[in-house]
Design a protein around this motif. Sequence first.
Motif, mmCIF file in Angstrom:
data_model
loop_
_atom_site.group_PDB
_atom_site.id
_atom_site.type_symbol
_atom_site.label_atom_id
_atom_site.label_comp_id
_atom_site.label_asym_id
_atom_site.label_seq_id
_atom_site.Cartn_x
_atom_site.Cartn_y
_atom_site.Cartn_z
ATOM 1 N N GLY A 108 -13.662 3.161 -8.031
ATOM 2 C CA GLY A 108 -12.470 3.245 -8.584
ATOM 3 C C GLY A 108 -12.037 1.897 -9.463
ATOM 4 O O GLY A 108 -11.685 2.133 -10.731
ATOM 5 N N LEU A 109 -12.098 0.862 -8.798
ATOM 6 C CA LEU A 109 -11.825 -0.224 -9.426
ATOM 7 C C LEU A 109 -12.867 -0.758 -10.737
ATOM 8 O O LEU A 109 -12.310 -1.294 -11.958
ATOM 9 C CB LEU A 109 -11.634 -1.542 -8.684
ATOM 10 C CG LEU A 109 -11.036 -2.863 -9.213
ATOM 11 C CD1 LEU A 109 -9.674 -2.655 -9.377
ATOM 12 C CD2 LEU A 109 -11.070 -3.855 -7.692
ATOM 13 N N LYS A 164 -2.105 2.452 -4.930
ATOM 14 C CA LYS A 164 -2.665 3.823 -4.875
ATOM 15 C C LYS A 164 -3.412 4.069 -3.499
ATOM 16 O O LYS A 164 -3.638 5.296 -3.389
ATOM 17 C CB LYS A 164 -3.401 4.159 -5.930
ATOM 18 C CG LYS A 164 -2.894 4.154 -7.263
ATOM 19 C CD LYS A 164 -3.630 4.377 -8.529
ATOM 20 C CE LYS A 164 -2.976 4.427 -9.787
ATOM 21 N NZ LYS A 164 -3.974 4.750 -10.979
ATOM 22 N N SER A 165 -3.709 3.443 -2.534
ATOM 23 C CA SER A 165 -4.387 3.451 -1.319
ATOM 24 C C SER A 165 -3.851 3.023 -0.129
ATOM 25 O O SER A 165 -2.714 2.185 -0.214
ATOM 26 C CB SER A 165 -5.746 2.389 -1.634
ATOM 27 O OG SER A 165 -6.355 2.491 -2.731
ATOM 28 N N MET A 186 -11.739 1.507 -13.578
ATOM 29 C CA MET A 186 -10.392 1.182 -14.343
ATOM 30 C C MET A 186 -10.605 -0.226 -15.276
ATOM 31 O O MET A 186 -10.061 -0.442 -16.179
ATOM 32 C CB MET A 186 -9.358 0.830 -13.133
ATOM 33 C CG MET A 186 -8.973 1.887 -12.280
ATOM 34 S SD MET A 186 -7.810 1.446 -11.129
ATOM 35 C CE MET A 186 -6.332 0.952 -12.114
ATOM 36 N N SER A 243 -5.619 -4.166 -12.503
ATOM 37 C CA SER A 243 -6.338 -2.976 -12.036
ATOM 38 C C SER A 243 -6.438 -3.112 -10.507
ATOM 39 O O SER A 243 -6.345 -2.181 -9.879
ATOM 40 C CB SER A 243 -7.732 -2.766 -12.495
ATOM 41 O OG SER A 243 -7.682 -2.815 -14.006
ATOM 42 N N LEU A 288 -13.181 2.525 -3.120
ATOM 43 C CA LEU A 288 -12.146 1.662 -3.961
ATOM 44 C C LEU A 288 -12.794 0.645 -4.838
ATOM 45 O O LEU A 288 -12.383 0.468 -5.955
ATOM 46 C CB LEU A 288 -11.495 0.945 -2.912
ATOM 47 C CG LEU A 288 -10.795 1.605 -1.997
ATOM 48 C CD1 LEU A 288 -9.837 0.784 -0.953
ATOM 49 C CD2 LEU A 288 -9.539 2.336 -2.909
ATOM 50 N N SER A 292 -2.997 -2.397 -9.289
ATOM 51 C CA SER A 292 -2.780 -0.849 -8.941
ATOM 52 C C SER A 292 -3.617 -0.043 -8.140
ATOM 53 O O SER A 292 -3.089 0.895 -7.512
ATOM 54 C CB SER A 292 -3.279 -0.475 -10.652
ATOM 55 O OG SER A 292 -3.119 0.920 -10.817
ATOM 56 N N ILE A 293 -4.826 -0.539 -7.822
ATOM 57 C CA ILE A 293 -5.637 0.092 -6.813
ATOM 58 C C ILE A 293 -4.956 -0.134 -5.243
ATOM 59 O O ILE A 293 -5.076 0.747 -4.562
ATOM 60 C CB ILE A 293 -7.042 -0.264 -6.765
ATOM 61 C CG1 ILE A 293 -8.047 0.805 -6.373
ATOM 62 C CG2 ILE A 293 -7.243 -1.678 -6.111
ATOM 63 C CD1 ILE A 293 -8.018 1.955 -7.362
ATOM 64 N N THR A 351 0.749 -1.143 -0.024
ATOM 65 C CA THR A 351 0.135 -0.017 -0.036
ATOM 66 C C THR A 351 0.999 1.177 -0.208
ATOM 67 O O THR A 351 2.289 1.218 0.208
ATOM 68 C CB THR A 351 -0.814 0.008 0.999
ATOM 69 O OG1 THR A 351 -0.271 0.013 2.502
ATOM 70 C CG2 THR A 351 -1.597 -1.308 1.304
#
Length: 286
Positions: free
Chosen positions: A139-140, A123-124, A143, A116, A136, A119-120, A76
């Motif tokens: 956002g996922l 970014k978290s 993506m 994805s 989240l 990636s998430i 993270t």
Amino acid sequence: MGIEILLGVLALVLLYAGSAVKVVKQYERGVVFRFGRLQEKTRGPGLTAIVPVVDRMRKVNLQIVTMPVPAQEGITRDNVTVRVDAVVYFKVEDAARAIVNVEDYLFAVGQVAQTSLRSIIGKSDLDDLLSNRERLNQGLELMIDNPALGWGVHIDRVEIKDVSLPESMKRSIARQAEAERERRSRIIAADGEFQASRKLADAASVMADKPAALQLRLLETVVEVAAEKNSTLVLPFPVELLQFVDHLKPGDGVPAQAVPKEGQEEKLPAPRDEEPVPSWTTTPAD
């Protein structure tokens, strides 16, 4: 001989008719290729006919597909190693694009979902993964949905299933939660003591202005103690009475003969066992 030929021709006709007629189910769509070229019209549910050998039809399922995403391990933004798995719900909206634009749309969606998800995670923060999953998930979903639109696939929703933490991090979070609960309990107890002290101060000021209120409170306390059916009854003695007796001066209700004057010794009464010597007794002569 003629009958055998007739039967053979009839069998060929039946085989031709069987290969020409196709059944498309309600939740499917048929994509037809004629000599390798895509036909614009997609075949709907029911019986449909194609030209054998010339046409080839592929059926595409339009139902919502539930695809589990394998657990992905990542770090993270606040440098915590976690393992996160998710579930993707999607369906095919354009059967022709799902066949033509991508080789295997199921495999493609699965790979995009995994990348994805990693990636998430990067970014978290850990707190977002544990408490803010709704944002989240959205956002996922965005993506994954961006590349899937070109494949004729619509991402219905994405849900993060579980977040696995190291044991050391679990213990740290437990200690943090315990400390937070202890802090809240102490604040609540201190606030209660503060409010109680203010109420007691207000009650003391009222009793100081009206001494009768103190006597009433004393009687209520006696009634409460007596209601418990105790064999011993304790009565509080007011401190003000002791102060009153201590500061009592002569002439404030005490007989004057009980208080000796200045310069005068107090005469003690004679003992009962001894007789007082008379003042007229003389010494005998020689």
